[in-house]
Design an enzyme around this catalytic site. Structure first.
Site, PDB file in Angstrom:
ATOM      1  N   ASP A 237       0.872  -1.174   0.000  1.00 24.43           N
ATOM      2  CA  ASP A 237       0.000   0.000   0.000  1.00 24.43           C
ATOM      3  C   ASP A 237       0.908   1.222   0.000  1.00 24.43           C
ATOM      4  O   ASP A 237       1.577   1.514   1.006  1.00 24.43           O
ATOM      5  CB  ASP A 237      -0.865  -0.042   1.264  1.00 24.43           C
TER       6      ASP A 237
ATOM      7  N   ASN B  61       2.910   5.461 -10.743  1.00 27.52           N
ATOM      8  CA  ASN B  61       1.706   5.397 -11.568  1.00 27.52           C
ATOM      9  C   ASN B  61       0.420   5.172 -10.751  1.00 27.52           C
ATOM     10  O   ASN B  61      -0.661   5.571 -11.169  1.00 27.52           O
ATOM     11  CB  ASN B  61       1.890   4.266 -12.598  1.00 27.52           C
TER      12      ASN B  61
ATOM     13  N   TYR C 182      -8.875  14.794  -6.748  1.00 24.23           N
ATOM     14  CA  TYR C 182      -8.057  14.245  -7.842  1.00 24.23           C
ATOM     15  C   TYR C 182      -7.231  15.348  -8.518  1.00 24.23           C
ATOM     16  O   TYR C 182      -6.013  15.222  -8.693  1.00 24.23           O
ATOM     17  CB  TYR C 182      -8.977  13.563  -8.854  1.00 24.23           C
TER      18      TYR C 182
ATOM     19  N   LYS D 102      -3.142  15.814  -8.523  1.00 21.89           N
ATOM     20  CA  LYS D 102      -2.333  15.796  -9.747  1.00 21.89           C
ATOM     21  C   LYS D 102      -1.533  17.089  -9.901  1.00 21.89           C
ATOM     22  O   LYS D 102      -0.360  17.054 -10.294  1.00 21.89           O
ATOM     23  CB  LYS D 102      -3.236  15.568 -10.962  1.00 21.89           C
TER      24      LYS D 102
HETATM   25  C1  BGC Z   1      -8.712  10.513 -15.695  1.00 18.37           C
HETATM   26  C2  BGC Z   1      -9.659   9.935 -16.730  1.00 18.37           C
HETATM   27  C3  BGC Z   1     -10.117  11.031 -17.663  1.00 18.37           C
HETATM   28  C4  BGC Z   1      -8.976  11.825 -18.202  1.00 18.37           C
HETATM   29  C5  BGC Z   1      -9.431  13.003 -19.050  1.00 18.37           C
HETATM   30  C6  BGC Z   1      -7.610  11.275 -16.387  1.00 18.37           C
HETATM   31  O1  BGC Z   1      -6.719  11.788 -15.472  1.00 18.37           O
HETATM   32  O2  BGC Z   1      -8.188   9.469 -14.897  1.00 18.37           O
HETATM   33  O3  BGC Z   1     -10.751   9.348 -16.071  1.00 18.37           O
HETATM   34  O4  BGC Z   1     -10.826  10.433 -18.748  1.00 18.37           O
HETATM   35  O5  BGC Z   1      -8.180  12.303 -17.149  1.00 18.37           O
HETATM   36  O6  BGC Z   1     -10.406  13.762 -18.415  1.00 18.37           O
END
Ligand code: BGC
Length: 260
Positions: A65, A92, A158, A162
């Site tokens: 993990d 990743n 998310y 990122k």
């Molecule tokens: C996401 C995908 C998405 C893509 C474009 C990625 O970072 O994991 O689910 O389709 O971005 O939006």
């Protein structure tokens, strides 16, 4: 072009499915030794190991993990034991998390995304960089996303993770460069993997997705894997502290192809 990756020791986190599996396979095809980190679906790890072995490559599976510092330390110790260290880390592993507005999501669900995508990425980079800076060579490649720059309603954790992974890579790159170590990001757009299956399997969702991609097609995992292998190789030895977008133009504001 010979990318000269033969015998290189590569760790791919989240390496048993989606982008990770394609990246692991691509490194193995270049003759690298590949450690496949995974947390769930051990049978997928076994299947991938067999595919790699079947094509003459060498792979091991390492369950951990990545959001747990002790588990990450143990994984790197196992890698030391197996191959005496690491040359390339592909960070990743990641999740997109619960789709929910910021004022509706539970804090724990929000934090889980950050724990895996940002803290886990850091923990692995940290262990890798200890070893790479000492040996004066190595590459850390973070998988970010077009969402390090494109906002995405319902996915604030998310997108934050990122963007964070990207800035973290740049700071670590500054630290590591004097030691001959590169740190950078690859930013996939919409790639056909399990993470977005619901979208590309649904005709309406798929049509909407294509409108967001100037090149007019969804990406395939190999589109990312090929670039990852290149960026990790000495062919890219002058590339660090940046993000390479592999997105079919998604970050090119396709809605501005007309009007404005
Ligand atoms: C996401 C995908 C998405 C893509 C474009 C990625 O970072 O994991 O689910 O389709 O971005 O939006």
């Amino acid at each position: 072009m010979d990318l000269d990756l033969k015998g290189k020791r590569v760790l791919v986190t989240g390496g048993n499915s989606g982008l990770g599996a394609a990246i692991a396979m691509a490194f193995a095809q270049e003759g690298a030794r590949v450690a496949i980190n995974y947390l769930v679906d051990p049978e997928q790890t076994e299947a991938l190991k067999e595919r790699i072995a079947g094509s003459g490559g060498e792979a091991i599976g390492l369950k951990a993990d990545i959001s747990d510092p002790a588990a990450v330390a143990a994984m790197f110790a196992a890698l030391d034991e197996a191959w005496g260290g690491i040359d390339v880390l592909v960070n990743n592993a990641g999740i997109d998390g619960q789709h929910a507005l910021g004022w509706e999501i539970e804090p724990d669900a929000w934090s889980k995304v950050i724990d895996i995508n940002l803290k886990g990425t850091f923990l692995c980079a940290r262990e890798a960089l200890k070893r790479m800076t000492a040996q004066k060579s190595g590459v850390v490649l973070n998988t970010s996303s077009v969402h390090e720059v494109i906002a995405w309603s319902g996915y604030s954790a998310y997108t934050a993770s990122k963007a964070g992974a990207s800035m973290m890579a740049k700071s670590l790159a500054q630290e590591a460069a004097p030691h001959g170590v590169r740190v950078l990001c690859i930013a996939p757009g919409a790639i056909r993997t399990p993470i977005n299956r619901e979208v590309w399997e649904d005709p309406e969702g798929y049509a909407d997705l294509l409108e967001k991609i100037p090149l007019g097609r969804i990406g395939e995992p190999e589109d990312i894997a090929k670039m990852a292998v290149f960026l990790a190789s000495d062919a890219a030895s002058y590339v660090t502290a940046t993000t390479v977008f592999v997105d079919g133009g998604m970050t090119d504001y396709p809605s501005f192809a007309h009007g404005g």
